[in-house]
Design an enzyme around this catalytic site. Structure first.
Site, PDB file in Angstrom:
ATOM      1  N   LYS A 132      34.191  60.854  62.148  1.00 10.07           N
ATOM      2  CA  LYS A 132      33.898  62.153  61.937  1.00 10.07           C
ATOM      3  C   LYS A 132      33.981  63.210  63.024  1.00 10.07           C
ATOM      4  O   LYS A 132      34.448  64.251  62.946  1.00 10.07           O
ATOM      5  CB  LYS A 132      32.482  62.307  61.148  1.00 10.07           C
ATOM      6  CG  LYS A 132      32.684  61.647  59.851  1.00 10.07           C
ATOM      7  CD  LYS A 132      31.784  62.173  58.841  1.00 10.07           C
ATOM      8  CE  LYS A 132      32.139  61.612  57.425  1.00 10.07           C
ATOM      9  NZ  LYS A 132      32.067  60.095  57.319  1.00 10.07           N
TER      10      LYS A 132
HETATM   11  C1  LIG Z   1      32.517  59.590  56.287  1.00  9.42           C
HETATM   12  C2  LIG Z   1      32.936  58.066  56.763  1.00  9.42           C
HETATM   13  C3  LIG Z   1      33.733  57.317  55.925  1.00  9.42           C
HETATM   14  C4  LIG Z   1      34.451  57.726  54.773  1.00  9.42           C
HETATM   15  O1  LIG Z   1      35.309  58.773  55.075  1.00  9.42           O
HETATM   16  P1  LIG Z   1      36.039  59.789  54.041  1.00  9.42           P
HETATM   17  O2  LIG Z   1      36.867  60.771  54.830  1.00  9.42           O
HETATM   18  O3  LIG Z   1      34.674  60.402  53.310  1.00  9.42           O
HETATM   19  O4  LIG Z   1      36.789  58.885  53.075  1.00  9.42           O
HETATM   20  C5  LIG Z   1      34.289  55.892  56.320  1.00  9.42           C
HETATM   21  N1  LIG Z   1      33.549  55.313  57.138  1.00  9.42           N
HETATM   22  C6  LIG Z   1      32.510  55.983  57.896  1.00  9.42           C
HETATM   23  C7  LIG Z   1      31.813  55.059  59.011  1.00  9.42           C
HETATM   24  C8  LIG Z   1      32.127  57.316  57.895  1.00  9.42           C
HETATM   25  O5  LIG Z   1      31.348  57.961  58.314  1.00  9.42           O
END
Ligand SMILES: *Cc1c(COP(=O)(O)O)cnc(C)c1O
Length: 477
Positions: A120
Site C-alpha cells: 500500500k
Molecule cells: C491491501 C492488501 C492486499 C489486498 O490488496 P487489494 O488491492 O485490496 O486487492 C493484499 N495483501 C496485503 C498485505 C495488503 O495489505
C-alpha cells in the site's frame, strides 16, 4: 484525460477533482475516458527508465491539470531509495520494486519495501504528495477520518505525516492490533497524525466513520475526507509497478508475462488489468484469495455474490479478509463494453443484497481475452507454502504472498514467466511465520526496536458523538 463514472451519471471531470473524492456523485467509481496506448517500440524505450522516470512516463498520460514539471518533481520525491529501503538487499533500493528469481520462470516482485512494509505504500506515498500539492493549489484542507485494523491506516499515516493541509484521524480497535502494528502507528510523533484507540472491535470503528459521514453538515464544515481503496490516485500509481515488473522479468520486450496477485479489494490487480489495456504484454492475471473467496468464486463461475460480515472469516492473511471487492466494478465496466447502464443495474443488484451472473460470452472473454484466472488458499496452504519457498529457495515470504505463490503454481505455464506480487514483508506477521519456520521473521534494520519507541495515542469510547467532538476541538477552520 478526463474521468467519467462507471455508472454514467456524472459529467467528465479533471484528475484533481476526482483525486480528493471517494465515490462519484452517482455512486459509481471514477475511470478514465480511455486508456493511453503504448507500442512495443515505446515500451522498449520505457524499459530503460529508472523507477521515477518510468512512473512519470506512465502517469503523465492520466493527469492533464498538474503542470508536467510539477508532476515530475512530485513523483521524483516519492520514489526514492531512502523511502523504499526496507527490502532484503539494501543495495537494490533504487529499483524501488526489485525482483527475486526463484527459478527460470517464477519471479517475486518486491512491492513492500516502503515504510510500513506492505504494498500500500507504493500508492499511498504518492497520494500524500499529490494531496499536499492539490490542496495548496485549491487553498483547501482535508481531515482524513479512517478506521483500520492494520495495513491501510499505517500506510495512510506514513504517507500524510507532516503534509500541509492534511490531518489524519485514525480509529483502531483497542488491544486488537499486533504489537508491531500498534508500534508502527502509535510511534509517529507528527502533529497532524491522531491515533484514536477505540474501546471496541474493528466493526465499531467502521460504524463510527460511517456515522460521522452521514452527518452531511458536519462533514462539510470539518472537511472530512478519506483515502480508501477506490481512490483513483492509488490505482494509477499501482499501474506503474506492473511496467517495472514486466521489464525486469521479461526476457525480451514483447514477450508475454503472467502476473499473480494476492487480492482483497481488487485494487492491486485492477491496476494490472489497466496496464494490460495500455499495451503491456501481460498474459494471465491470476487472482489469489484466502478463505474469503468471493473473488475466486467470481472468476471460476461468473457469479459475483458479496457476503455479509457473518460470512467473513478472520484468517492468517488478514489484509485479504474482505466481503466485497470494491474495485471489481472498474474491471466489469470494461468487461461489459463500458455500458454504464448495464453496469449500474448489476451493482444495484449487488447493493440490494443480491449479486449478479455474467453471461457465458462475458465469462469466456474474462478468462481468454482479459486473461483472468484465480485460486483460493487455506491457512494450512499458507504454512506449507511459506515452508516450501524457504526450503527450496531460502526466501522468506509473508502469508499473503504465500497465497500468491500457491495460485501461481496452479496457473504457471511452460516458457512463460510468472511474476508473484509480494504484498507484505514477513516481519509484519510473526505468529504465522514462527508456525511455518520455527523462527521469527527477518526484520529490516531500521525497524529493530520499534516497539520500544514512545507511543502517542488517545483512548476514546466507541461513540460517534465523542469522536466528532474530539475532531472539532482539533480542526482549525
Ligand atoms: C491491501 C492488501 C492486499 C489486498 O490488496 P487489494 O488491492 O485490496 O486487492 C493484499 N495483501 C496485503 C498485505 C495488503 O495489505
Amino acid at each position: 484525460m478526463k474521468y467519467i463514472s462507471t455508472r454514467g451519471g456524472v459529467a467528465a471531470q479533471q484528475f484533481s477533482d476526482i483525486l480528493l473524492g471517494g465515490l462519484m456523485a452517482d455512486g459509481g467509481l471514477s475511470i478514465p475516458e480511455s486508456y493511453p496506448q503504448f507500442s512495443t517500440e515505446q515500451l522498449a524505450e520505457m524499459a530503460k527508465l529508472s523507477y521515477p522516470d518510468l512512473a512519470f512516463a506512465v502517469i503523465r498520460h492520466f493527469v492533464d491539470d498538474i503542470p508536467a514539471d510539477d508532476l515530475k518533481a512530485l513523483i521524483a520525491k516519492t520514489y526514492t531509495a531512502a523511502v523504499y529501503c526496507n527490502g532484503r538487499n539494501p543495495a537494490d533500493a533504487d529499483q524501488i520494486t526489485p525482483i527475486i528469481k526463484l527459478d527460470d520462470t517464477l519471479v517475486i516482485q518486491e512491492l513492500s519495501n516502503g515504510p510500513t512494509l506492505a504494498f500500500k505504500d507504493m500508492a499511498m506515498q504518492l497520494l500524500g504528495n499529490l494531496f499536499e500539492y492539490v490542496l495548496a493549489a485549491k487553498g483547501e484542507q482535508v481531515n482524513i477520518l479512517g478506521a483500520t485494523s492494520g495495513d491501510t491506516g499505517s500506510a495512510a499515516e506514513y504517507a500524510m505525516r507532516g503534509k500541509k493541509g492534511v490531518n489524519v484521524f485514525m480509529l483502531s480497535p483497542f488491544g486488537k492490533m499486533s504489537p508491531f502494528q500498534r508500534a508502527q502507528m502509535f510511534s509517529l510523533q507528527d502533529e497532524n497524525i491522531y491515533n484514536l484507540s477505540v474501546h471496541g472491535f474493528f466493526d465499531a470503528c467502521q460504524d463510527i466513520v460511517k456515522d460521522v459521514n452521514k452527518d452531511a453538515a458536519y462533514k462539510a464544515k470539518y472537511k472530512i475526507g478519506a483515502v480508501n481503496s477506490i481512490n483513483w490516485g492509488r490505482i494509477v500509481a499501482q499501474v506503474v509497478y506492473y511496467f517495472k515488473g514486466y521489464f525486469a522479468a521479461a526476457k525480451n520486450v514483447g514477450d508475454v508475462v503472467d502476473f499473480c496477485v494476492p487480492s482483497g479489494n481488487f485494487g492491486n490487480i485492477c491496476a494490472g488489468h489497466i496496464a494490460r489495456q495500455m499495451g503491456l504484454p501481460i498474459g494471465q492475471l491470476v487472482v489469489a484469495t484466502n478463505e474469503n473467496d468471493v473473488l475466486d468464486e467470481f472468476f471460476k463461475t461468473g457469479g459475483y455474490h458479496p457476503r455479509g460480515l457473518d460470512r467473513t472469516y478472520e484468517t492468517s492473511s488478514p489484509s485479504m479478509d474482505i466481503t466485497k471487492a470494491s474495485n471489481l466494478e472498474r474491471f466489469v465496466f470494461d468487461l461489459v463494453g463500458r455500458d454504464a447502464s448495464k453496469l449500474a443495474a448489476m451493482w444495484k443488484s449487488v447493493e440490494t443484497g443480491g449479486g449478479f451472473e455474467i453471461s457465458p460470452t462475458e465469462f469466456a472473454q474474462m478468462r481468454d481475452e482479459y486473461g483472468f484466472k484465480s485460486e483460493a488458499s487455506t491457512h494450512e496452504d499458507r504454512v506449507v507454502n511459506i515452508r516450501e519457498v524457504f526450503e527450496k529457495f531460502s526466501v522468506q515470504i509473508d502469508p499473503h504472498t504465500a497465497d500468491g505463490y500457491k495460485a501461481a503454481k496452479a496457473h504457471r505455464r511452460n516458457d512463460v514467466v510468472m511474476v508473484i506480487m509480494e504484498t507484505a514483508l514477513p516481519a509484519k506477521f510473526e505468529t504465522t511465520m514462527v508456525e511455518a519456520l520455527n523462527q521469527p521473521p527477518a526484520r529490516p534494520a531500521g525497524l529493530v526496536g520499534l516497539e520500544d519507541l514512545p507511543q502517542r495515542f488517545d483512548a476514546i469510547e466507541a461513540d460517534a458523538a465523542k469522536v466528532k467532538a474530539y475532531l472539532a476541538e482539533r480542526i482549525a477552520l
